[in-house]
Design a protein around this motif. Structure first.
Motif, PDB file in Angstrom:
ATOM      1  N   VAL A  49       1.052 -10.844  -6.224  1.00  0.00           N
ATOM      2  CA  VAL A  49       0.706 -10.276  -4.914  1.00  0.00           C
ATOM      3  C   VAL A  49       0.539  -8.764  -5.023  1.00  0.00           C
ATOM      4  CG1 VAL A  49       1.624  -9.804  -2.605  1.00  0.00           C
ATOM      5  CG2 VAL A  49       1.771 -12.107  -3.564  1.00  0.00           C
ATOM      6  N   ALA A  50       1.443  -8.136  -5.763  1.00  0.00           N
ATOM      7  CA  ALA A  50       1.373  -6.688  -5.903  1.00  0.00           C
ATOM      8  C   ALA A  50       0.111  -6.270  -6.657  1.00  0.00           C
ATOM      9  CB  ALA A  50       2.616  -6.179  -6.622  1.00  0.00           C
ATOM     10  N   GLU A  51      -0.267  -7.056  -7.653  1.00  0.00           N
ATOM     11  CA  GLU A  51      -1.504  -6.747  -8.387  1.00  0.00           C
ATOM     12  C   GLU A  51      -2.719  -6.857  -7.465  1.00  0.00           C
ATOM     13  OE1 GLU A  51      -0.096  -8.285 -12.833  1.00  0.00           O
ATOM     14  OE2 GLU A  51      -1.776  -9.253 -11.817  1.00  0.00           O
ATOM     15  N   PHE A  52      -2.717  -7.887  -6.642  1.00  0.00           N
ATOM     16  CA  PHE A  52      -3.802  -8.034  -5.657  1.00  0.00           C
ATOM     17  C   PHE A  52      -3.849  -6.825  -4.738  1.00  0.00           C
ATOM     18  CE2 PHE A  52      -4.066 -12.794  -6.157  1.00  0.00           C
ATOM     19  CZ  PHE A  52      -5.419 -12.810  -6.457  1.00  0.00           C
ATOM     20  N   ALA A  53      -2.652  -6.443  -4.247  1.00  0.00           N
ATOM     21  CA  ALA A  53      -2.585  -5.344  -3.292  1.00  0.00           C
ATOM     22  C   ALA A  53      -3.055  -4.041  -3.931  1.00  0.00           C
ATOM     23  CB  ALA A  53      -1.159  -5.198  -2.765  1.00  0.00           C
ATOM     24  N   ALA A  54      -2.691  -3.847  -5.181  1.00  0.00           N
ATOM     25  CA  ALA A  54      -3.112  -2.640  -5.878  1.00  0.00           C
ATOM     26  C   ALA A  54      -4.627  -2.700  -6.102  1.00  0.00           C
ATOM     27  CB  ALA A  54      -2.374  -2.506  -7.200  1.00  0.00           C
ATOM     28  N   ALA A  55      -5.144  -3.911  -6.311  1.00  0.00           N
ATOM     29  CA  ALA A  55      -6.580  -4.150  -6.470  1.00  0.00           C
ATOM     30  C   ALA A  55      -7.228  -3.106  -7.348  1.00  0.00           C
ATOM     31  CB  ALA A  55      -7.260  -4.219  -5.105  1.00  0.00           C
ATOM     32  N   SER A  56      -6.615  -2.871  -8.476  1.00  0.00           N
ATOM     33  CA  SER A  56      -7.130  -1.812  -9.331  1.00  0.00           C
ATOM     34  C   SER A  56      -7.085  -2.258 -10.776  1.00  0.00           C
ATOM     35  CB  SER A  56      -6.272  -0.555  -9.140  1.00  0.00           C
ATOM     36  OG  SER A  56      -5.997   0.048 -10.385  1.00  0.00           O
ATOM     37  N   GLY A  57      -8.105  -1.869 -11.525  1.00  0.00           N
ATOM     38  CA  GLY A  57      -8.153  -2.201 -12.942  1.00  0.00           C
ATOM     39  C   GLY A  57      -6.978  -1.603 -13.698  1.00  0.00           C
ATOM     40  N   ASN A  58      -6.305  -0.625 -13.069  1.00  0.00           N
ATOM     41  CA  ASN A  58      -5.154  -0.008 -13.728  1.00  0.00           C
ATOM     42  C   ASN A  58      -4.049  -1.007 -14.025  1.00  0.00           C
ATOM     43  OD1 ASN A  58      -6.150   2.520 -13.887  1.00  0.00           O
ATOM     44  ND2 ASN A  58      -5.318   3.186 -11.913  1.00  0.00           N
ATOM     45  N   THR A  59      -3.927  -2.014 -13.138  1.00  0.00           N
ATOM     46  CA  THR A  59      -2.843  -2.959 -13.347  1.00  0.00           C
ATOM     47  C   THR A  59      -3.185  -3.926 -14.464  1.00  0.00           C
ATOM     48  OG1 THR A  59      -3.738  -4.480 -11.718  1.00  0.00           O
ATOM     49  CG2 THR A  59      -2.137  -2.864 -10.938  1.00  0.00           C
ATOM     50  N   ASN A  60      -4.468  -4.290 -14.548  1.00  0.00           N
ATOM     51  CA  ASN A  60      -4.936  -5.082 -15.686  1.00  0.00           C
ATOM     52  C   ASN A  60      -4.219  -6.416 -15.837  1.00  0.00           C
ATOM     53  OD1 ASN A  60      -6.702  -5.434 -17.780  1.00  0.00           O
ATOM     54  ND2 ASN A  60      -5.231  -4.721 -19.309  1.00  0.00           N
ATOM     55  N   GLY A  61      -3.625  -6.926 -14.748  1.00  0.00           N
ATOM     56  CA  GLY A  61      -2.940  -8.217 -14.837  1.00  0.00           C
ATOM     57  C   GLY A  61      -3.883  -9.352 -14.521  1.00  0.00           C
ATOM     58  N   LEU A  62      -3.343 -10.554 -14.481  1.00  0.00           N
ATOM     59  CA  LEU A  62      -4.161 -11.741 -14.226  1.00  0.00           C
ATOM     60  C   LEU A  62      -4.761 -11.715 -12.822  1.00  0.00           C
ATOM     61  CD1 LEU A  62      -2.351 -14.772 -15.862  1.00  0.00           C
ATOM     62  CD2 LEU A  62      -4.631 -13.896 -16.338  1.00  0.00           C
ATOM     63  N   VAL A 103       3.920   5.892  -5.462  1.00  0.00           N
ATOM     64  CA  VAL A 103       4.039   5.933  -6.910  1.00  0.00           C
ATOM     65  C   VAL A 103       2.789   6.559  -7.533  1.00  0.00           C
ATOM     66  CG1 VAL A 103       4.218   4.497  -8.972  1.00  0.00           C
ATOM     67  CG2 VAL A 103       5.581   3.974  -6.958  1.00  0.00           C
ATOM     68  N   GLY A 104       1.643   6.350  -6.875  1.00  0.00           N
ATOM     69  CA  GLY A 104       0.382   6.891  -7.404  1.00  0.00           C
ATOM     70  C   GLY A 104      -0.363   5.821  -8.172  1.00  0.00           C
ATOM     71  N   LEU A 105      -1.665   5.767  -7.966  1.00  0.00           N
ATOM     72  CA  LEU A 105      -2.475   4.718  -8.595  1.00  0.00           C
ATOM     73  C   LEU A 105      -2.462   4.805 -10.117  1.00  0.00           C
ATOM     74  CD1 LEU A 105      -5.816   3.733  -6.863  1.00  0.00           C
ATOM     75  CD2 LEU A 105      -3.933   2.308  -7.651  1.00  0.00           C
ATOM     76  N   LYS A 165       0.002   5.198 -11.829  1.00  0.00           N
ATOM     77  CA  LYS A 165       1.165   4.434 -12.310  1.00  0.00           C
ATOM     78  C   LYS A 165       1.275   3.106 -11.555  1.00  0.00           C
ATOM     79  CE  LYS A 165       3.858   8.278 -12.650  1.00  0.00           C
ATOM     80  NZ  LYS A 165       5.040   8.914 -12.122  1.00  0.00           N
ATOM     81  N   ALA A 166       0.133   2.454 -11.424  1.00  0.00           N
ATOM     82  CA  ALA A 166       0.106   1.211 -10.639  1.00  0.00           C
ATOM     83  C   ALA A 166       1.090   0.185 -11.190  1.00  0.00           C
ATOM     84  CB  ALA A 166      -1.300   0.630 -10.619  1.00  0.00           C
ATOM     85  N   TRP A 167       1.297   0.172 -12.513  1.00  0.00           N
ATOM     86  CA  TRP A 167       2.235  -0.805 -13.101  1.00  0.00           C
ATOM     87  C   TRP A 167       3.633  -0.656 -12.513  1.00  0.00           C
ATOM     88  CZ3 TRP A 167       6.593   0.983 -15.496  1.00  0.00           C
ATOM     89  CH2 TRP A 167       6.614   2.333 -15.851  1.00  0.00           C
ATOM     90  N   LEU A 168       4.016   0.597 -12.235  1.00  0.00           N
ATOM     91  CA  LEU A 168       5.340   0.838 -11.686  1.00  0.00           C
ATOM     92  C   LEU A 168       5.429   0.307 -10.257  1.00  0.00           C
ATOM     93  CD1 LEU A 168       8.116   2.060 -12.106  1.00  0.00           C
ATOM     94  CD2 LEU A 168       7.233   4.246 -11.279  1.00  0.00           C
ATOM     95  N   PRO A 180       0.820  -1.222   0.000  1.00  0.00           N
ATOM     96  CA  PRO A 180       0.000   0.000   0.000  1.00  0.00           C
ATOM     97  C   PRO A 180       0.851   1.269   0.000  1.00  0.00           C
ATOM     98  CG  PRO A 180      -0.781  -1.552   1.652  1.00  0.00           C
ATOM     99  CD  PRO A 180       0.497  -2.108   1.133  1.00  0.00           C
ATOM    100  N   LEU A 181       1.958   1.219   0.764  1.00  0.00           N
ATOM    101  CA  LEU A 181       2.845   2.376   0.859  1.00  0.00           C
ATOM    102  C   LEU A 181       3.451   2.711  -0.510  1.00  0.00           C
ATOM    103  CD1 LEU A 181       4.045   4.320   2.920  1.00  0.00           C
ATOM    104  CD2 LEU A 181       5.971   2.740   3.159  1.00  0.00           C
ATOM    105  N   ILE A 182       3.977   1.666  -1.163  1.00  0.00           N
ATOM    106  CA  ILE A 182       4.594   1.876  -2.473  1.00  0.00           C
ATOM    107  C   ILE A 182       3.557   2.429  -3.451  1.00  0.00           C
ATOM    108  CG2 ILE A 182       5.775   0.737  -4.407  1.00  0.00           C
ATOM    109  CD1 ILE A 182       7.544   0.544  -2.077  1.00  0.00           C
ATOM    110  N   ILE A 183       2.326   1.897  -3.377  1.00  0.00           N
ATOM    111  CA  ILE A 183       1.279   2.343  -4.308  1.00  0.00           C
ATOM    112  C   ILE A 183       0.943   3.807  -4.063  1.00  0.00           C
ATOM    113  CG2 ILE A 183      -1.156   2.035  -4.919  1.00  0.00           C
ATOM    114  CD1 ILE A 183      -0.573  -1.026  -4.297  1.00  0.00           C
ATOM    115  N   VAL A 184       0.896   4.201  -2.797  1.00  0.00           N
ATOM    116  CA  VAL A 184       0.627   5.608  -2.479  1.00  0.00           C
ATOM    117  C   VAL A 184       1.757   6.486  -3.012  1.00  0.00           C
ATOM    118  CG1 VAL A 184       0.483   7.290  -0.600  1.00  0.00           C
ATOM    119  CG2 VAL A 184      -0.812   5.146  -0.473  1.00  0.00           C
TER     120      VAL A 184
END
Lengths: 246, 260
Positions: free
Chosen positions: B195-208, B115-117, B119-122, B109-113
């Motif tokens: 795990v990171a995609e789950f944590a981001a829990a956002s369509g922005n990541t668009n991963g599996l 970097v900004g949602l 840029k969730a891929w980053l 969550p910290l990293i996502i905050v």
């Protein structure tokens, strides 16, 4: 090609406080074959490492009156690069010294020829027996044609027969090349068989207790091992060792 | 030869048998499809949602590979620094270890905050890198330290330069250690990415992982299974590929390691 070597009150105490060697003075003339003999822990290997410059003396010095000689070193283990062929291992000192790869490869093969491994240039160390690996190690030490060859109990891990054969081969190479040989061993019989001169070290820290000449002429053949002259020299040495250990 | 053939045939036959048993059980006990869909339903998902699932798989794979490559490069560089300077190791290794032992889900969550949602891929890339980085560092450091001290002396005796020693001695002798670390890192990069995609829990990541969350919320269990299968397949292929590379580089001087 000739380099004398003078050890001047050489002493070594390791940083952890272990005193390995106490005041060793000796002169070794160019082209001689000298053994350093003594029980384990008497600082024999330390002497070699000091001569090679792999360690610095705590006191005293290693002097080369006629300039520092090119050195070869044979370790107790074959110490080969497991990922490289026999030829590549032998070529290493040459390549590190700036010899072109093709040239170094050729000289490495010639050196392997010399130690009886002509057909094994492309073999990896794991494909060779213990004795053959030691031969590769000898070839590597000699490939760069050193003026001084330092040997740290090189045959201690080999069986008796292989050891005898390698002793003969080593003497053959020495007779041919006349490098200065300094051979560390704890075998009285090996020391007598190989050397012109035997320096006996003893104690912790080690110090010189005797300097014995072995006048037997070369080439020394298998018969020498059972001759009265051999026994006489061995007896001298054994009595010195008994004196210091009691 | 017959034994080798059996080693291939038996697992395949077992797999086919299990799939058949699954299909048959679902029908026989009339299990609801939102509890356990039959294999045929999962296969059908690939027909309807194939392109979107594959696109997501592609995204996750991209993140995984990028994180993996970054982990390998940075791990080796830092290990080289550690091996050549004890002071650097003493100063830096506590941070590397702390980063490793802190659960990545907690850092996410910290990293996502930061970097900004948008840029969730980053954020996902950074998190996957954190997870994959440590085994490379640890194995490369161990490998560089395990170099035969006598060989090191030999190189010193012949006045080898730092670069000569590094290239001819350090790299080849630490290679077996390094490769096993790299193999672990490949699997962990995928774990980290998911795990990171789950944590981001956002369509922005668009991963599996996002596909799995999305399908779970809509009770499309068959689609969850389909995404899961793609992930497993990806992991297996990655592992097999890295094992093959390891074998390619080591089998000559370490004996055949395919069976270990």
């Amino acid at each position: 090609m000739t380099h004398d070597l003078r050890l001047d009150r050489l002493a070594k105490t390791y940083p952890n406080g272990t005193a390995a060697l106490q005041e060793l003075s000796a002169e070794i003339e160019a082209g001689a074959f000298v053994s350093l003999l003594g029980p384990s822990g008497c600082g024999k290997s330390t002497v070699l490492r000091l001569i090679a410059g792999l360690e610095l003396p705590s006191r005293g010095s290693v002097e080369w009156p006629r300039g520092r000689a090119a050195l070869g070193f044979i370790f107790q283990e074959p110490t080969l690069m497991a990922w490289a062929s026999a030829a590549k291992n032998v070529a290493l000192p040459l390549e590190l010294g700036g010899v072109a790869e093709a040239d170094a490869g050729q000289r490495a093969r010639a050196a392997l020829d010399k130690v009886g491994l002509a057909g094994f240039a492309d073999a990896l160390p794991r494909e060779l027996s213990g004795g053959m690996r030691m031969r590769v190690s000898i070839a590597r030490a000699l490939a760069a044609e050193p003026a001084v060859l330092l040997m740290d109990e090189p045959f201690a891990a080999l069986d008796e027969l292989t050891r005898g054969k390698l002793n003969d081969d080593l003497l053959g190479l020495w007779t041919e090349r006349r490098f200065t040989g300094i051979f560390v061993t704890h075998s009285v019989f090996e020391a007598v068989y190989l050397s012109q001169r035997i320096l006996i070290l003893s104690g912790r820290p080690g110090h010189l207790v005797a300097d014995i000449r072995n006048p037997a002429p070369y080439p020394r053949e298998a018969g020498y091992r059972t001759s009265p002259a051999f026994n006489a020299t061995a007896r001298d040495i054994l009595s010195v060792l008994e004196d210091v250990s009691t | 030869m017959r034994l080798q053939l059996l080693r291939i045939i038996l697992p395949v036959a077992l797999f086919a048998g299990l799939i058949w048993l699954w299909e048959w059980s679902v029908a026989y006990w009339e299990i609801k499809p939102f509890v356990l869909p039959p294999p045929s339903a999962i296969l059908a998902v690939f027909e309807t949602d194939g392109p979107s699932l594959l696109a997501s798989a592609w995204t996750t794979l991209g993140t995984t590979l990028a994180a993996f490559v970054l982990a390998v490069i940075s791990g080796i560089l830092l290990a080289t620094l550690f091996a050549s300077s004890r002071i650097a190791e003493a100063a830096l290794s506590p941070y590397a270890v702390t980063l490793q032992v802190t659960p990545v889900v907690a850092i996410a969550p910290l990293i996502i905050v930061w970097v900004g949602l948008d840029k969730a891929w980053l954020a996902v890339l950074i998190l996957a890198w954190i997870v994959a980085f440590f085994p490379v560092l640890a194995s490369a450091t161990a490998g560089l330290k395990a170099v035969d001290p006598n060989l090191r002396d030999l190189f010193r005796l012949y006045h080898a330069s730092f670069w000569q020693t590094f290239r001819r001695l350090m790299i080849p002798s630490s290679l077996p250690y390094l490769l096993s670390g790299i193999k672990t890192a490949g699997g962990l990069a995928l774990v980290g990415a998911v795990v990171a995609e789950f944590a981001a829990a956002s369509g922005n990541t668009n991963g599996l992982a996002w596909r799995i969350l999305e399908a779970g919320n809509r009770l499309q269990i068959a689609k969850m299974f389909a995404a899961l299968m793609l992930l497993a397949l990806m992991g297996v292929i990655l592992y097999a590929l890295l094992s093959f590379i390891e074998w390619l580089l080591l089998h000559r001087w370490h004996g055949d390691r395919r069976n270990t």
